[in-house]
Write an enzyme that holds these catalytic residues in place. Structure first.
Site, PDB file in Angstrom:
ATOM      1  N   LYS A 109     -60.498 -69.461  -8.601  1.00  0.00           N
ATOM      2  CA  LYS A 109     -59.619 -70.032  -7.559  1.00  0.00           C
ATOM      3  C   LYS A 109     -60.574 -71.242  -6.965  1.00  0.00           C
ATOM      4  O   LYS A 109     -60.333 -72.403  -6.904  1.00  0.00           O
ATOM      5  CB  LYS A 109     -59.122 -69.201  -6.572  1.00  0.00           C
ATOM      6  CG  LYS A 109     -57.887 -68.257  -7.084  1.00  0.00           C
ATOM      7  CD  LYS A 109     -57.323 -67.248  -6.406  1.00  0.00           C
ATOM      8  CE  LYS A 109     -56.528 -66.561  -7.154  1.00  0.00           C
ATOM      9  NZ  LYS A 109     -56.019 -65.227  -6.385  1.00  0.00           N
TER      10      LYS A 109
ATOM     11  N   GLN B 191     -56.671 -62.461  -0.837  1.00  0.00           N
ATOM     12  CA  GLN B 191     -56.765 -61.703  -1.932  1.00  0.00           C
ATOM     13  C   GLN B 191     -56.411 -60.543  -1.796  1.00  0.00           C
ATOM     14  O   GLN B 191     -56.933 -59.630  -1.083  1.00  0.00           O
ATOM     15  CB  GLN B 191     -58.178 -61.915  -2.601  1.00  0.00           C
ATOM     16  CG  GLN B 191     -58.357 -61.599  -4.079  1.00  0.00           C
ATOM     17  CD  GLN B 191     -57.347 -62.295  -4.992  1.00  0.00           C
ATOM     18  OE1 GLN B 191     -57.198 -63.386  -4.796  1.00  0.00           O
ATOM     19  NE2 GLN B 191     -57.066 -61.594  -6.102  1.00  0.00           N
TER      20      GLN B 191
ATOM     21  N   ASP C 103     -49.399 -68.152  -1.820  1.00  0.00           N
ATOM     22  CA  ASP C 103     -49.053 -67.132  -2.848  1.00  0.00           C
ATOM     23  C   ASP C 103     -47.594 -67.043  -2.889  1.00  0.00           C
ATOM     24  O   ASP C 103     -47.270 -66.157  -3.861  1.00  0.00           O
ATOM     25  CB  ASP C 103     -49.722 -65.709  -2.240  1.00  0.00           C
ATOM     26  CG  ASP C 103     -50.939 -65.607  -3.003  1.00  0.00           C
ATOM     27  OD1 ASP C 103     -51.155 -65.888  -4.228  1.00  0.00           O
ATOM     28  OD2 ASP C 103     -51.881 -65.087  -2.137  1.00  0.00           O
TER      29      ASP C 103
END
Ligand code: GUN
Length: 282
Positions: free
Chosen positions: A52, A96, A119
């Site tokens: 990422k 995460q 997200d």
């Protein structure tokens, strides 16, 4: 002969377009910024976070990493998120998953401002996806829809079978396909006659989390098979589909690696760009 759906090629095209738009924002004096939080040292999570950050660097997006020790308290994590929520130079916040057991994932997801939730895990964004009125794309399902579109595979009227009902992949995948007028079946660990249902799929999405779970007897001739799996049974990355036996039956199939994975990251970049635009009224 099957067509290999190349996630690296398609994600490169998507990322080129994002890089152009990030550069246009930069010309207006707007930087695009993503904060990435990782708690503990789960090896797979470290790999994903590394990818990422690399994608951000490639596209001209500023990334800020918070690599926190495994014994970070929930309060400390929530403090960091509260500070990031207030910063105008940080457009997106990604924490995460999975988090260590002493931290409640739901509380952490709820703490991220919906407008910075790249997200699309916050209940506000999940609800908006449900009704088809959303800014942030659920990254993996949206990446799959983009792959299908790029490969000129229309889902309208097709029977799409999704194996897996996670909040991250299975459920939003079904919803995006439904929005495009597919007939959708969601299967899971308690589904009876799983192989029989899978054999009815025109498009089969495997998001099970078990290496080589989908075998040739579960696939109809000419089906499109999308493999979301990221398993490492013996250290080597392996999908949920037994590629060698299944591919010959397919009209198109995604590989692992080089399939869905790169698309998920491209969609995260797309969401970060969207966040920057929205926060600057563009
Ligand atoms: N863990 C596994 N997949 C994801 C993802 O897409 N986003 C976050 N934040 N964590 C994950």
């Amino acid at each position: 002969m099957y067509k290999l759906i190349d996630g690296r090629e398609i994600s490169a095209a998507v990322k080129n377009n994002i890089a152009d738009q990030v550069a246009q924002l930069a010309q207006k004096g707007i930087t695009t910024g993503l904060a990435v939080i990782i708690v503990g040292d789960d090896p797979a999570s470290k790999v994903y976070v590394g990818s990422k950050k690399r994608a951000c660097a490639e596209l001209g997006i500023k990334s800020e990493e918070y690599a926190l020790p495994a014994d970070t308290t929930q309060e400390q994590l929530l403090d960091i998120i509260a500070q990031l929520n207030m910063r105008s130079d940080i457009n997106g916040i990604l924490c995460q998953l999975p988090l260590p057991k002493h931290i409640d994932e739901k509380t952490v997801i709820d703490a991220i401002l919906p407008s910075k939730d790249v997200d699309a895990f916050h209940p506000v964004n999940v609800g908006r996806i449900m009704i088809g009125d959303f800014d942030f794309l659920p990254c993996t399902p949206a990446g799959i829809m983009e792959m299908l579109k790029y490969s000129q595979i229309d889902v309208e009227g097709k029977h799409c079978v999704v194996i897996g009902r996670s909040n991250i992949v299975g459920k939003p995948m079904a919803m995006l396909m439904l929005h495009k007028n597919a007939t959708v079946t969601i299967c899971h660990s308690k589904t009876q006659n799983l192989a029989e249902i899978c054999r009815q799929a025109d498009i089969l999405v495997a998001a099970v989390g078990r290496a080589k779970f989908v075998t040739a007897d579960m696939v109809k001739d000419g089906a499109v098979v999308i493999d979301v799996g990221m398993n490492r049974p013996d250290g080597k990355l392996c999908g949920d589909v037994d590629f060698d036996s299944v591919a010959e039956k397919c009209s198109a199939i995604t590989p692992v690696p080089g399939g869905v994975g790169p698309m998920t990251i491209a969609m995260l970049m797309q969401n970060t760009l969207t966040a920057a635009k929205r926060q600057n009224n563009i």
